[in-house]
Enzyme design. Sequence first.
Site, PDB file in Angstrom:
ATOM      1  N   GLN A  48      39.370  40.432  42.563  1.00  0.00           N
ATOM      2  CA  GLN A  48      38.813  40.962  41.326  1.00  0.00           C
ATOM      3  C   GLN A  48      39.859  41.350  40.285  1.00  0.00           C
ATOM      4  O   GLN A  48      39.541  41.453  39.107  1.00  0.00           O
ATOM      5  CB  GLN A  48      37.912  42.159  41.636  1.00  0.00           C
ATOM      6  CG  GLN A  48      36.655  41.764  42.404  1.00  0.00           C
ATOM      7  CD  GLN A  48      35.799  42.958  42.763  1.00  0.00           C
ATOM      8  OE1 GLN A  48      36.010  43.595  43.779  1.00  0.00           O
ATOM      9  NE2 GLN A  48      34.830  43.276  41.919  1.00  0.00           N
ATOM     10  N   HIS A  68      35.158  27.791  40.750  1.00  0.00           N
ATOM     11  CA  HIS A  68      35.608  26.554  40.104  1.00  0.00           C
ATOM     12  C   HIS A  68      34.529  25.467  40.161  1.00  0.00           C
ATOM     13  O   HIS A  68      34.339  24.715  39.202  1.00  0.00           O
ATOM     14  CB  HIS A  68      36.873  26.034  40.790  1.00  0.00           C
ATOM     15  CG  HIS A  68      38.054  26.933  40.606  1.00  0.00           C
ATOM     16  ND1 HIS A  68      39.215  26.809  41.339  1.00  0.00           N
ATOM     17  CD2 HIS A  68      38.259  27.989  39.757  1.00  0.00           C
ATOM     18  CE1 HIS A  68      40.071  27.744  40.973  1.00  0.00           C
ATOM     19  NE2 HIS A  68      39.514  28.467  40.009  1.00  0.00           N
ATOM     20  N   ASP A  81      40.631  33.672  38.162  1.00  0.00           N
ATOM     21  CA  ASP A  81      41.920  32.969  38.128  1.00  0.00           C
ATOM     22  C   ASP A  81      43.037  33.839  37.562  1.00  0.00           C
ATOM     23  O   ASP A  81      44.175  33.792  38.028  1.00  0.00           O
ATOM     24  CB  ASP A  81      41.813  31.695  37.286  1.00  0.00           C
ATOM     25  CG  ASP A  81      41.050  30.591  38.004  1.00  0.00           C
ATOM     26  OD1 ASP A  81      40.533  30.852  39.109  1.00  0.00           O
ATOM     27  OD2 ASP A  81      40.973  29.471  37.464  1.00  0.00           O
ATOM     28  N   ARG A 106      43.320  52.488  47.142  1.00  0.00           N
ATOM     29  CA  ARG A 106      42.702  51.525  48.044  1.00  0.00           C
ATOM     30  C   ARG A 106      42.726  50.145  47.381  1.00  0.00           C
ATOM     31  O   ARG A 106      42.149  49.952  46.302  1.00  0.00           O
ATOM     32  CB  ARG A 106      41.257  51.917  48.357  1.00  0.00           C
ATOM     33  CG  ARG A 106      40.596  50.931  49.311  1.00  0.00           C
ATOM     34  CD  ARG A 106      39.100  51.109  49.431  1.00  0.00           C
ATOM     35  NE  ARG A 106      38.547  49.981  50.182  1.00  0.00           N
ATOM     36  CZ  ARG A 106      37.341  49.473  50.008  1.00  0.00           C
ATOM     37  NH1 ARG A 106      36.534  49.959  49.082  1.00  0.00           N
ATOM     38  NH2 ARG A 106      36.941  48.448  50.730  1.00  0.00           N
ATOM     39  N   HIS A 151      38.351  41.582  51.963  1.00  0.00           N
ATOM     40  CA  HIS A 151      37.393  41.944  50.916  1.00  0.00           C
ATOM     41  C   HIS A 151      36.815  40.656  50.311  1.00  0.00           C
ATOM     42  O   HIS A 151      37.031  40.362  49.132  1.00  0.00           O
ATOM     43  CB  HIS A 151      38.066  42.799  49.851  1.00  0.00           C
ATOM     44  CG  HIS A 151      37.113  43.561  48.974  1.00  0.00           C
ATOM     45  ND1 HIS A 151      37.193  44.921  48.767  1.00  0.00           N
ATOM     46  CD2 HIS A 151      36.049  43.148  48.247  1.00  0.00           C
ATOM     47  CE1 HIS A 151      36.242  45.311  47.947  1.00  0.00           C
ATOM     48  NE2 HIS A 151      35.521  44.233  47.604  1.00  0.00           N
ATOM     49  N   ASN A 195      35.276  45.068  54.216  1.00  0.00           N
ATOM     50  CA  ASN A 195      34.541  45.727  53.151  1.00  0.00           C
ATOM     51  C   ASN A 195      33.134  45.145  53.051  1.00  0.00           C
ATOM     52  O   ASN A 195      32.958  43.946  52.868  1.00  0.00           O
ATOM     53  CB  ASN A 195      35.235  45.534  51.799  1.00  0.00           C
ATOM     54  CG  ASN A 195      34.449  46.177  50.669  1.00  0.00           C
ATOM     55  OD1 ASN A 195      34.447  47.387  50.507  1.00  0.00           O
ATOM     56  ND2 ASN A 195      33.741  45.358  49.886  1.00  0.00           N
ATOM     57  N   GLU A 196      32.133  46.011  53.219  1.00  0.00           N
ATOM     58  CA  GLU A 196      30.719  45.678  52.991  1.00  0.00           C
ATOM     59  C   GLU A 196      30.242  44.460  53.778  1.00  0.00           C
ATOM     60  O   GLU A 196      29.920  43.410  53.197  1.00  0.00           O
ATOM     61  CB  GLU A 196      30.457  45.493  51.496  1.00  0.00           C
ATOM     62  CG  GLU A 196      30.710  46.759  50.689  1.00  0.00           C
ATOM     63  CD  GLU A 196      30.259  46.643  49.249  1.00  0.00           C
ATOM     64  OE1 GLU A 196      29.958  45.513  48.798  1.00  0.00           O
ATOM     65  OE2 GLU A 196      30.205  47.683  48.564  1.00  0.00           O
ATOM     66  N   ASN A 335      30.621  52.933  51.070  1.00  0.00           N
ATOM     67  CA  ASN A 335      30.461  52.585  49.657  1.00  0.00           C
ATOM     68  C   ASN A 335      29.052  52.978  49.259  1.00  0.00           C
ATOM     69  O   ASN A 335      28.078  52.376  49.729  1.00  0.00           O
ATOM     70  CB  ASN A 335      30.662  51.088  49.427  1.00  0.00           C
ATOM     71  CG  ASN A 335      32.110  50.661  49.574  1.00  0.00           C
ATOM     72  OD1 ASN A 335      32.995  51.478  49.789  1.00  0.00           O
ATOM     73  ND2 ASN A 335      32.354  49.369  49.463  1.00  0.00           N
ATOM     74  N   TYR A 337      26.473  53.715  45.977  1.00  0.00           N
ATOM     75  CA  TYR A 337      26.250  53.601  44.542  1.00  0.00           C
ATOM     76  C   TYR A 337      24.894  54.154  44.111  1.00  0.00           C
ATOM     77  O   TYR A 337      24.786  54.776  43.065  1.00  0.00           O
ATOM     78  CB  TYR A 337      26.355  52.142  44.097  1.00  0.00           C
ATOM     79  CG  TYR A 337      27.767  51.605  44.066  1.00  0.00           C
ATOM     80  CD1 TYR A 337      28.542  51.689  42.911  1.00  0.00           C
ATOM     81  CD2 TYR A 337      28.343  51.032  45.192  1.00  0.00           C
ATOM     82  CE1 TYR A 337      29.848  51.205  42.870  1.00  0.00           C
ATOM     83  CE2 TYR A 337      29.644  50.541  45.170  1.00  0.00           C
ATOM     84  CZ  TYR A 337      30.392  50.636  44.012  1.00  0.00           C
ATOM     85  OH  TYR A 337      31.683  50.157  43.985  1.00  0.00           O
ATOM     86  N   GLU A 404      34.081  53.682  47.954  1.00  0.00           N
ATOM     87  CA  GLU A 404      33.690  53.210  46.618  1.00  0.00           C
ATOM     88  C   GLU A 404      32.539  54.048  46.106  1.00  0.00           C
ATOM     89  O   GLU A 404      31.629  54.410  46.864  1.00  0.00           O
ATOM     90  CB  GLU A 404      33.256  51.730  46.628  1.00  0.00           C
ATOM     91  CG  GLU A 404      34.367  50.725  46.754  1.00  0.00           C
ATOM     92  CD  GLU A 404      33.859  49.285  46.680  1.00  0.00           C
ATOM     93  OE1 GLU A 404      32.816  49.055  46.025  1.00  0.00           O
ATOM     94  OE2 GLU A 404      34.485  48.409  47.288  1.00  0.00           O
TER      95      GLU A 404
END
Length: 497
Positions: A48, A68, A81, A106, A151, A195-196, A335, A337, A404
Amino acid sequence: MWSLVLFVVIGLLGSESLVEAGNCTIVAKGNLIFPKDFNFGVATSAYQIEGGWNADGKGVSIWDEYTHNNPDRIKDRTNGDSAAESYRLFDLDLKALKDLGVKHYRFSIAWTRIFPDGFVHSKNQKGIDYYNSVINKLLANGIEPMVTVYHWDLPVGIQKFGGFSNSLIIEQFSDYAEELYKLFGDRVKTWITFNEPHQICKSGYGSEKTPPMVGAPGVGDYICFTNLLKAHGAAYRLYQDKFAKKQKGQVGITLDIWMVFSETNNKTDIDRAMHYNLGLLAYPIFSKTGDFPPILLKEIEKSSFDEGRKRSRLPSLGEYWTKVIRGSSDFMGLNYYTSRFIKPATEPEGENPSTERDYNYQSQPDKNWPRAKSDWLYCIPEGLEYLLKYVRDEYDNVEVKITENGWSDDGELNDDKRIKYYQSHIQAVLNAINDGCNVNSYSAWSLVDNFEWNQGYTEKFGLYSVNMKSPKRERIPKKSAIYYKKLIATRSVPNGL
């Protein structure tokens, strides 16, 4: 109606707070200062923010290939990218981290930056040098590295063999994790294996929403969950056997969850939903008995036989793997939210088969809850307090790290709604600590605006804005960065700036 029920549910949990449902607020309860050993930080992930997708020998990940080959699947037809160019400009991130005053950072390691084809014989020294530099610079500035091993950016070279749908991933991931322990474990003391897992398995194997787009609902996702748990357990045991005594670090896993409330205040519904949601991954690791939750094994086996299958779509982990996986985390990363209300579905949900059909609940938010730019994200801080108390009671008050928590918008610098979200959710964490929950760290998502997967750059979570039009990618602090800095400095939750 929804909000009134929410008061009742929270009241049954023994909370003394008065919750203003729908206003993104929660009232403080108990001590107003965080414990001395509680740490504040921020979180990011490699794909990310790093950019440099093919720089210096880096290999191709499934997210490189996906973006892509399928630009139409990304809302603004962008990709990672270049992103925030953290591979080239990490010193800008370091300056932001220092300005905030965080205790830890992290971040994740891009598997293909160190091992371009995914296998450990394909070592890329320039990738190793990059992460050594990141870790050393963090430590030199009093910031602890909290490293996520995986991740979402699986090497294409591993996916060719089936990725998490093939049990070979157990040894492939263990080999990768072992090399990271060797390379960086003398300085990294907190490791997160995955992660997740819900997003990895449900979105990538149970559906075609994200790579590798397997699209096998109710089968592929459960195979993925099973292999991922085994890979996690193997990587944990490897650390304990070979590295723990000398390196003295922790290894855990980060689970993602939407907290649930019952429309009818039905405790049975809440317990069952939590087993299908959090328990699918947490129960095998953190419960006293291990294996998948008994209710899942029983119900999914029955559904499988009713479908004419010879065996369950979610079989038991078996005696050997149950022992390997049970207790295979030094902490539970969470995590969090947002939350949802649930009620039993009046008609079967999802495809047949699917995890949605197995789950068999309808879920929806309260229409009064404030919503972020993301269509799934609502501000409901009491959900976080409720979740932490649930973990305390269900999983023997295991050590928890909030890995998170964050809010999306259009990227405005005067981001008062993000401040309100942080204020209420960090207060929810302190309330839970005051009520005996074993929580010792909080990581805000995210340090900088980044590539948000299928949403591209249309949703912004960062404390810092990134000038994407400039090759220098300047980081610009938002109002929320100033707020978070004040919170960290005072170790209390300010009412505002």
